[in-house]
Design an enzyme around this catalytic site. Structure first.
Site, PDB file in Angstrom:
ATOM      1  CE  LYS A  20      -3.580   2.288   2.673  1.00  0.00           C
ATOM      2  NZ  LYS A  20      -4.544   2.210   3.754  1.00  0.00           N
ATOM      3  CD  GLU A  49       9.209  -5.917   7.282  1.00  0.00           C
ATOM      4  OE1 GLU A  49       8.973  -4.795   6.757  1.00  0.00           O
ATOM      5  OE2 GLU A  49       8.885  -6.190   8.451  1.00  0.00           O
ATOM      6  N   GLY A  79      -4.945  -1.655   4.940  1.00  0.00           N
ATOM      7  CA  GLY A  79      -4.050  -2.735   4.502  1.00  0.00           C
ATOM      8  C   GLY A  79      -4.634  -4.116   4.767  1.00  0.00           C
ATOM      9  NE  ARG A  80      -6.408  -3.721  10.862  1.00  0.00           N
ATOM     10  CZ  ARG A  80      -5.775  -2.567  10.963  1.00  0.00           C
ATOM     11  NH1 ARG A  80      -4.616  -2.391  10.349  1.00  0.00           N
ATOM     12  NH2 ARG A  80      -6.286  -1.560  11.665  1.00  0.00           N
ATOM     13  CD  GLU A  90      -1.814  -4.281  11.466  1.00  0.00           C
ATOM     14  OE1 GLU A  90      -0.634  -4.644  11.581  1.00  0.00           O
ATOM     15  OE2 GLU A  90      -2.349  -4.065  10.360  1.00  0.00           O
ATOM     16  CG  HIS A 136      -3.723 -35.971  16.854  1.00  0.00           C
ATOM     17  ND1 HIS A 136      -3.912 -37.197  17.461  1.00  0.00           N
ATOM     18  CD2 HIS A 136      -4.731 -35.820  15.956  1.00  0.00           C
ATOM     19  CE1 HIS A 136      -4.975 -37.782  16.909  1.00  0.00           C
ATOM     20  NE2 HIS A 136      -5.495 -36.962  16.008  1.00  0.00           N
ATOM     21  CE  LYS A 167       5.718  -0.682  10.175  1.00  0.00           C
ATOM     22  NZ  LYS A 167       4.766  -0.070   9.270  1.00  0.00           N
TER      23      LYS A 167
END
Ligand code: F6P
Length: 551
Positions: free
Chosen positions: A209, A215, A270-271, A356, A387, A515
């Protein structure tokens, strides 16, 4: 504007508080026994999707109070404000319109006096044309061959949504084209993938965005370097790199032609961006028509959320139940357990969407909240989890409410295995609620033929207290339409909770500090310059790293 009232000042909250202690003393079995017809009444449906909350830890009186609380907290007008495009993301001064991305309405929808509908349609048309060109082989490599490997480089919302959907639906692929998702700045994510790819077959989508995320930009640069070092002429980059972003300048600065940029807008969080051009990898991997079906499923959830009465409105029921659990029963985590291997990334997607959005402790009036918000969301597909961590869910000290998600039709029929899967899911819901009393445990051990002495010794360990709530979401099948619907239902659940908790669900200031602090530390690691690193403990670790690093 959303109301800035605090829910704990309402009469409903106070009543719920007063009732919660007595309620906690009752077992779910008792509550259920006293409510005739609960199995049918505590159930809501939407286009053949069934939301069964008959095993939820609440009764009719509590549910009514919760729905009344939602109204007192002005949820109906908040829903309208979102759909109408009011700037409800106040701290970022933005509208919240992911619902517009999946709407077929042609009525004008204004953001800052600009109708956004034609823009949405135009980008969708470009996504369609581009994916068709790539799939048909018209958009080619510098060698003249087809592009068969798509690598989506993005992180957070620019990765989790499309990666979750691709993982869920990749068996619906119509072509040989494969999609890979790279997010982590750890070279271990991108490097081994590149090692097995042929550069002339690769199409990289740089999905960000902001187009500034560390990253993503580092992985994008690495991918470009790799392509250039492996024969791609600089002039051919336009065939192999495209961008999905809101930031035209940064995209150009990276060297991507604006022709190859698919735009979205700052009113898409963004999400919540899966539905925007961030879904480009899905148009390529699954086909544009599949992506459109995903949008249609989400649109039907939007319509339901906007119009259904609260007592049969699935996101409202889910959201308000979550508030009861978090604020009155003190449940601190919430598990989402899909009994469908295809949904293996669904809980990871929900973690970002939910935590978030609602992991906040400041009210919309800027004042600290006096009550808890977002629980920890987690989960893994069944039956694997059985399990692994189910021991703790059954007999651990914390009660963790659960959403089971199952599909009536299997994606892959393999003997009786789908029946085994569903049987396990239904059995777990039963076990969580009913548990196993000492008498029942003794009977079971007698049947197994254990000695009386063993029975006496083992009984305390073999008792299940039960009383653990769950919901079951049943989908007819996992296809793009139902996955779109499921995802949007959870998005709206998050919205409901944010409104009632009086928080701003669409900002994420909490990700900024880390950040910022990483910058001087990175400098220290790369240039050995510790001057900007003030924290004593960080300095110590930097010294340790520096001593241990090969020179
Ligand atoms: O750091 C958090 C975050 O801002 C998320 O909200 C977002 O989804 C992700 O980073 C990626 O951001 P972008 O799409 O701008 O690269």
């Amino acid at each position: 504007m959303l109301s800035k009232a605090h829910p704990n000042k309402t009469s409903e909250w106070k009543k719920l508080e007063a009732m919660s202690q007595a309620f906690s003393q009752k077992s779910l079995k008792e509550i259920v026994k006293n409510e005739v017809g609960r199995a049918d009444r505590f159930c809501a449906e939407l286009n053949s999707v069934v939301f069964d909350y008959s095993r939820a830890a609440l009764d009719r009186e509590i549910l009514e109070l919760l729905l009344s609380l939602a109204k007192t907290m002005e949820l109906p007008s908040a829903i309208e404000a979102m759909f109408r495009g009011e700037p409800i993301n106040e701290t970022e001064r933005r509208s919240v319109l992911h619902t517009a991305l999946r709407s077929r309405s042609t009525d004008a929808l204004y953001v800052d006096s600009h109708d956004v509908r034609p823009d949405i349609r135009a980008v969708l048309d470009r996504m369609k044309r581009f994916s068709e060109k790539v799939l048909s082989g018209t958009h080619r490599s510098w060698t003249g061959g087809s592009l068969r490997k798509v690598i989506n480089i993005g992180i957070g919302g620019s990765d989790l949504g499309p990666a979750m959907v691709y993982e869920a639906l990749k068996s619906h692929r119509k072509s040989e084209l494969e999609v890979f998702y790279v997010s982590n700045v750890d070279g271990a994510h991108l490097a081994p993938l590149l090692a097995k790819l042929k550069p002339e077959e690769c199409l990289f989508i740089i999905a960000s965005k902001t187009f500034t995320t560390q990253e993503t930009m580092a992985n994008a640069e690495a991918a470009k370097r790799w392509m250039l070092e492996n024969g791609m002429p600089e002039s051919a980059a336009r065939f192999h790199f495209c961008a999905v972003s809101t930031n035209l300048e940064a995209v150009q600065a990276f060297g991507i032609d604006p022709e190859n940029m698919f735009e979205f807008w700052d009113w898409v969080g963004g999400r919540y961006s899966l539905w925007s051009a961030i879904g480009l990898s899905l148009c390529l991997g699954l086909g544009f028509d599949r992506f459109e079906e995903l949008l249609r499923g989400a649109e039907s959830a939007d319509e339901h959320f906007r119009t259904a009465d609260f007592d049969r409105n699935i996101p409202v029921l889910m959201g308000m139940m979550g508030i009861w659990y978090r604020n009155f029963l003190d449940f601190r985590s919430y598990a989402v357990l899909p009994y469908d291997q295809n949904l293996s990334r669904f809980s990871a997607f929900l973690q970002q969407a939910d935590m978030e959005s609602n992991g906040k402790m400041t009210g919309r009036d800027g004042k600290p909240l006096e009550y808890a918000t977002a629980p920890v969301i987690w989960g893994e597909p069944g039956t694997n989890g059985q399990h692994a961590f189910y021991q703790c869910l059954h007999q651990g000290s914390d009660r963790v409410p659960v959403d089971f998600i199952g599909c009536v039709e299997p994606m892959y029929a393999l003997g009786d295995q789908h029946s085994m899967l569903l049987a396990n899911m239904l059995a777990q819901a039963e076990a969580f609620m009913n548990g196993l009393s000492a008498e029942e445990a003794v009977l079971a051990m007698r049947k197994e033929g254990l000695s009386e002495q063993d029975i006496v010794e083992l009984t305390p360990f073999r008792v299940f207290e039960g009383n653990r709530p769950s919901n079951t979401l049943l989908l007819p099948r996992l296809d793009p339409y139902y996955l779109g619907m499921l995802t949007a239902l959870y998005e709206h659940k998050i919205f409901v909770q944010g409104v009632v908790w009086n928080i701003f669900s669409f900002d994420q200031w909490g990700v900024e500090l880390g950040k910022r602090l990483a910058k001087p530390i990175l400098n220290a690691l790369i240039k050995n310059d510790l001057t900007q690193v003030k924290d004593e403990f960080t300095r110590k670790n930097l010294e340790r790293i520096s001593r241990a690093r090969p020179r």
